[in-house]
Design a protein around this motif. Structure first.
Motif, PDB file in Angstrom:
ATOM      1  N   ALA A 302       0.744  -1.225   0.026  1.00 23.12           N
ATOM      2  CA  ALA A 302       0.149  -0.034  -0.023  1.00 23.12           C
ATOM      3  C   ALA A 302       0.975   1.379   0.070  1.00 23.12           C
ATOM      4  N   LEU A 303       0.486   2.313  -0.777  1.00 17.31           N
ATOM      5  CA  LEU A 303       1.277   3.631  -0.824  1.00 17.31           C
ATOM      6  C   LEU A 303       0.272   4.664  -0.300  1.00 17.31           C
ATOM      7  N   VAL A 304       0.955   5.329   0.717  1.00 17.15           N
ATOM      8  CA  VAL A 304       0.017   6.531   1.289  1.00 17.15           C
ATOM      9  C   VAL A 304       1.028   7.664   1.243  1.00 17.15           C
ATOM     10  N   THR A 305       0.302   8.700   1.623  1.00 20.36           N
ATOM     11  CA  THR A 305       0.978  10.021   1.602  1.00 20.36           C
ATOM     12  C   THR A 305       0.494  10.765   2.612  1.00 20.36           C
ATOM     13  N   ALA A 306       1.623  11.884   3.156  1.00 21.90           N
ATOM     14  CA  ALA A 306       1.151  12.676   4.290  1.00 21.90           C
ATOM     15  C   ALA A 306       2.077  13.880   3.925  1.00 21.90           C
ATOM     16  N   LYS A 307       1.760  14.972   5.002  1.00 21.41           N
ATOM     17  CA  LYS A 307       2.373  16.345   4.652  1.00 21.41           C
ATOM     18  C   LYS A 307       4.018  16.199   5.379  1.00 21.41           C
ATOM     19  N   ASP A 308       4.142  15.341   6.104  1.00 18.70           N
ATOM     20  CA  ASP A 308       5.621  15.554   6.796  1.00 18.70           C
ATOM     21  C   ASP A 308       5.997  14.077   7.430  1.00 18.70           C
ATOM     22  N   ALA A 309       7.092  13.953   8.076  1.00 18.04           N
ATOM     23  CA  ALA A 309       7.488  12.689   8.378  1.00 18.04           C
ATOM     24  C   ALA A 309       6.996  12.119   9.546  1.00 18.04           C
ATOM     25  N   ASP A 310       6.427  13.142  10.474  1.00 16.48           N
ATOM     26  CA  ASP A 310       5.791  12.362  11.515  1.00 16.48           C
ATOM     27  C   ASP A 310       4.347  12.014  11.095  1.00 16.48           C
ATOM     28  N   ASP A 311       3.663  12.543  10.403  1.00 16.16           N
ATOM     29  CA  ASP A 311       2.304  12.335   9.994  1.00 16.16           C
ATOM     30  C   ASP A 311       2.421  10.860   9.038  1.00 16.16           C
ATOM     31  N   ILE A 312       3.581  10.709   8.307  1.00 19.15           N
ATOM     32  CA  ILE A 312       3.528   9.498   7.388  1.00 19.15           C
ATOM     33  C   ILE A 312       3.660   8.384   8.249  1.00 19.15           C
ATOM     34  N   TRP A 313       4.457   8.526   9.437  1.00 13.49           N
ATOM     35  CA  TRP A 313       4.525   7.246  10.561  1.00 13.49           C
ATOM     36  C   TRP A 313       3.066   7.089  11.009  1.00 13.49           C
ATOM     37  N   THR A 314       2.453   8.090  11.008  1.00 10.09           N
ATOM     38  CA  THR A 314       1.172   7.869  11.811  1.00 10.09           C
ATOM     39  C   THR A 314       0.195   7.213  10.960  1.00 10.09           C
ATOM     40  N   VAL A 315       0.484   7.474   9.669  1.00  9.88           N
ATOM     41  CA  VAL A 315      -0.559   6.846   8.844  1.00  9.88           C
ATOM     42  C   VAL A 315      -0.369   5.505   8.411  1.00  9.88           C
ATOM     43  N   ARG A 316       1.073   5.162   8.570  1.00 10.57           N
ATOM     44  CA  ARG A 316       1.495   3.642   7.978  1.00 10.57           C
ATOM     45  C   ARG A 316       1.274   3.010   9.143  1.00 10.57           C
ATOM     46  N   VAL A 317       1.378   3.159  10.496  1.00  9.41           N
ATOM     47  CA  VAL A 317       1.033   2.420  11.514  1.00  9.41           C
ATOM     48  C   VAL A 317      -0.601   2.063  11.715  1.00  9.41           C
ATOM     49  N   THR A 318      -1.128   3.320  11.511  1.00  9.45           N
ATOM     50  CA  THR A 318      -2.829   3.094  11.639  1.00  9.45           C
ATOM     51  C   THR A 318      -3.312   2.137  10.269  1.00  9.45           C
ATOM     52  N   VAL A 319      -2.933   2.209   9.074  1.00  9.45           N
ATOM     53  CA  VAL A 319      -3.247   1.407   7.973  1.00  9.45           C
ATOM     54  C   VAL A 319      -2.799  -0.065   8.413  1.00  9.45           C
ATOM     55  N   ARG A 320      -1.667  -0.148   8.745  1.00  6.45           N
ATOM     56  CA  ARG A 320      -0.963  -1.410   8.961  1.00  6.45           C
ATOM     57  C   ARG A 320      -2.043  -2.223  10.106  1.00  6.45           C
ATOM     58  N   GLU A 321      -2.159  -1.635  11.326  1.00  2.00           N
ATOM     59  CA  GLU A 321      -2.937  -2.339  12.506  1.00  2.00           C
ATOM     60  C   GLU A 321      -4.241  -2.399  11.863  1.00  2.00           C
ATOM     61  N   GLN A 322      -4.986  -1.383  11.457  1.00  2.00           N
ATOM     62  CA  GLN A 322      -6.542  -1.710  11.079  1.00  2.00           C
ATOM     63  C   GLN A 322      -6.733  -2.533   9.770  1.00  2.00           C
ATOM     64  N   MET A 323      -6.021  -2.680   8.792  1.00  2.00           N
ATOM     65  CA  MET A 323      -6.107  -3.616   7.743  1.00  2.00           C
ATOM     66  C   MET A 323      -5.947  -5.017   8.305  1.00  2.00           C
ATOM     67  N   MET A 324      -4.861  -5.325   9.440  1.00  2.00           N
ATOM     68  CA  MET A 324      -4.817  -6.627   9.924  1.00  2.00           C
ATOM     69  C   MET A 324      -5.968  -7.048  10.649  1.00  2.00           C
ATOM     70  N   SER A 325      -6.425  -6.050  11.348  1.00  2.00           N
ATOM     71  CA  SER A 325      -7.587  -6.311  12.375  1.00  2.00           C
ATOM     72  C   SER A 325      -8.756  -6.678  11.257  1.00  2.00           C
ATOM     73  N   TRP A 326      -9.313  -5.921  10.531  1.00  2.00           N
ATOM     74  CA  TRP A 326      -9.974  -6.081   9.282  1.00  2.00           C
ATOM     75  C   TRP A 326      -9.809  -7.767   8.638  1.00  2.00           C
ATOM     76  N   LEU A 327      -8.898  -7.869   8.304  1.00  2.00           N
ATOM     77  CA  LEU A 327      -8.609  -9.246   7.629  1.00  2.00           C
ATOM     78  C   LEU A 327      -9.038 -10.222   8.815  1.00  2.00           C
ATOM     79  N   THR A 328      -8.377 -10.154   9.698  1.00  5.09           N
ATOM     80  CA  THR A 328      -8.503 -11.277  10.949  1.00  5.09           C
ATOM     81  C   THR A 328     -10.150 -11.413  11.240  1.00  5.09           C
ATOM     82  N   ASP A 329     -10.841 -10.505  11.358  1.00  4.73           N
ATOM     83  CA  ASP A 329     -12.323 -10.228  11.771  1.00  4.73           C
ATOM     84  C   ASP A 329     -13.089 -10.793  10.551  1.00  4.73           C
ATOM     85  N   GLU A 330     -12.899 -10.363   9.253  1.00  8.26           N
ATOM     86  CA  GLU A 330     -13.681 -10.435   8.256  1.00  8.26           C
ATOM     87  C   GLU A 330     -13.302 -11.582   7.174  1.00  8.26           C
TER      88      GLU A 330
END
Length: 381
Positions: A302-330
């Motif tokens: 997955a490719l995602v974008t953000a305005k700076d280095a701090d936000d890109i870290w937040t986006v990456r960990v959020t996407v990784r965690e929620q996608m794994m949780s969704w795959l596990t449940d659904e």
């Protein structure tokens, strides 16, 4: 009586005049600061009131000390001490005035360009910091040299010192080769726009923010509150990552290893939903595709974008965690599974002499089965 009053008048008058002039000057600066809120110059100049009063006191007392008739046998020593105080406090005052002027100029520049060009503001801040250090060093050296010249012994030895200056310069240059290289590297960093205070960098695998730059060393504040100090020559001789160079916008990557039956299109839709609810995503772009395949899994990126280095870290960990949780449940069947096979037993002889391969419960020996819960498809951990 006269011998007592004269020293009191001279010393006391110098103290009183110093306090009065110092208070009047500070009062005028305070009034100017209240009237002109748009510039911090007058408030910054008030920081120099202590060296200013020292200069006044030393100058007044040095000029009137001969009239005090106090410690006549030590008049030369007292006069030289007052001269040294006057030189040192004058150098201190010059540094404070220069710092106030430079900081005022920088604050005006930063307030005008902070939103339009933050990278250039950080560059100017780095240059201003190094310039102030150079000015302070030059003023300090000049003040120290002036103090030394007040002693007659140094004047007499001046000719011999100048004659040996060439040899001493060569020796000092060889001895301080590393220091000089770092100093030149500091100027190169300041005016070459290689790295600036506030930049996000990756150095030797360590991610952090540039916190301080001097003529000889640079400090990086890491994400886990550590501070890495290294010579500035490192940044002119070795490659490093500067995530704030140019525009601070960044593109991040998130990888998953999933089963071949994973619903890629549904994952793509879920990525869109996750990003829409993530405040750190800047809305510029996103993408999800299969980038690799192995006999047991496939790799999804997955490719995602953000305005700076701090936000890109937040986006990456959020996407990784929620996608794994969704795959596990659904879609638990989409998670990686380990394919196993029953062991093949060695051939044995029966009563007729014919060999056969046996397997438990009549299951064919070569049959492949999934190791786990066949009802839910969830792998055992």
């Amino acid at each position: 009586m006269e011998n007592l009053l004269r020293p009191l008048i001279v010393v006391g008058g110098s103290v009183v005049l110093t306090l009065v002039i110092g208070w009047a000057t500070d009062f005028l600066l305070r009034k100017a600061d209240e009237r002109h809120h748009e510039t911090p110059l007058w408030g910054l100049l008030r920081r120099g009131r202590i060296p200013y009063m020292l200069v006044l006191f030393a100058a007044l007392l040095r000029g009137s000390y001969d009239e005090a008739d106090l410690l006549e046998s030590r008049a030369d020593g007292v006069g030289r001490a007052l001269t040294l105080i006057l030189i040192g406090s004058a150098a201190w005052l010059v540094i404070r005035i220069a710092a106030a002027i430079v900081e005022t100029s920088y604050s005006r520049y930063a307030s005008a360009r902070a939103h339009r060009d933050p990278a250039r503001v950080r560059r100017v801040r780095t240059q201003v910091t190094l310039i102030m250090r150079v000015v302070s060093a030059i003023v300090g050296v000049v003040a120290a040299a002036t103090m030394l010249l007040t002693f007659p012994a140094f004047k007499a030895a001046g000719a011999s010192l100048l004659a040996s200056a060439g040899i001493l310069g060569i020796v000092a240059g060889v001895a301080a080769q590393s220091t000089l290289s770092n100093m030149f590297a500091g100027f190169q960093i300041a005016f070459g726009d290689m790295v600036r205070i506030g930049d996000t960098v990756v150095v030797d695998g360590e991610w952090g923010t540039v916190e301080e730059i001097t003529l000889t060393f640079l400090t990086v504040h890491t994400w886990d509150e550590r501070r890495i100090t290294m010579p500035v020559s490192y940044f002119t001789s070795k490659p490093f990552e500067n995530w704030s160079r140019g525009t601070p916008q960044m593109t991040g990557i998130v990888f998953w290893h999933v089963d071949h039956s994973a619903p890629v299109e549904a994952m793509r839709d879920k990525l869109r939903d996750i990003l829409r609810e993530c405040p750190a995503w800047d809305g510029r772009a996103y993408n999800l595709c299969v980038t690799d395949s192995t006999p047991s899994t496939m790799q999804v990126r997955a490719l995602v974008t953000a305005k700076d280095a701090d936000d890109i870290w937040t986006v990456r960990v959020t996407v990784r965690e929620q996608m794994m949780s969704w795959l596990t449940d659904e879609h638990p069947y989409a998670l990686p599974r380990v394919n196993t096979a029953d062991a093949i037993l060695p051939p044995s002889r029966n009563g007729n002499g014919h060999g056969h391969r046996s397997s438990p419960e009549g299951v064919p020996a070569q049959q492949r089965r999934y190791h786990g819960n066949h009802n839910s498809g969830r792998p055992e951990h």
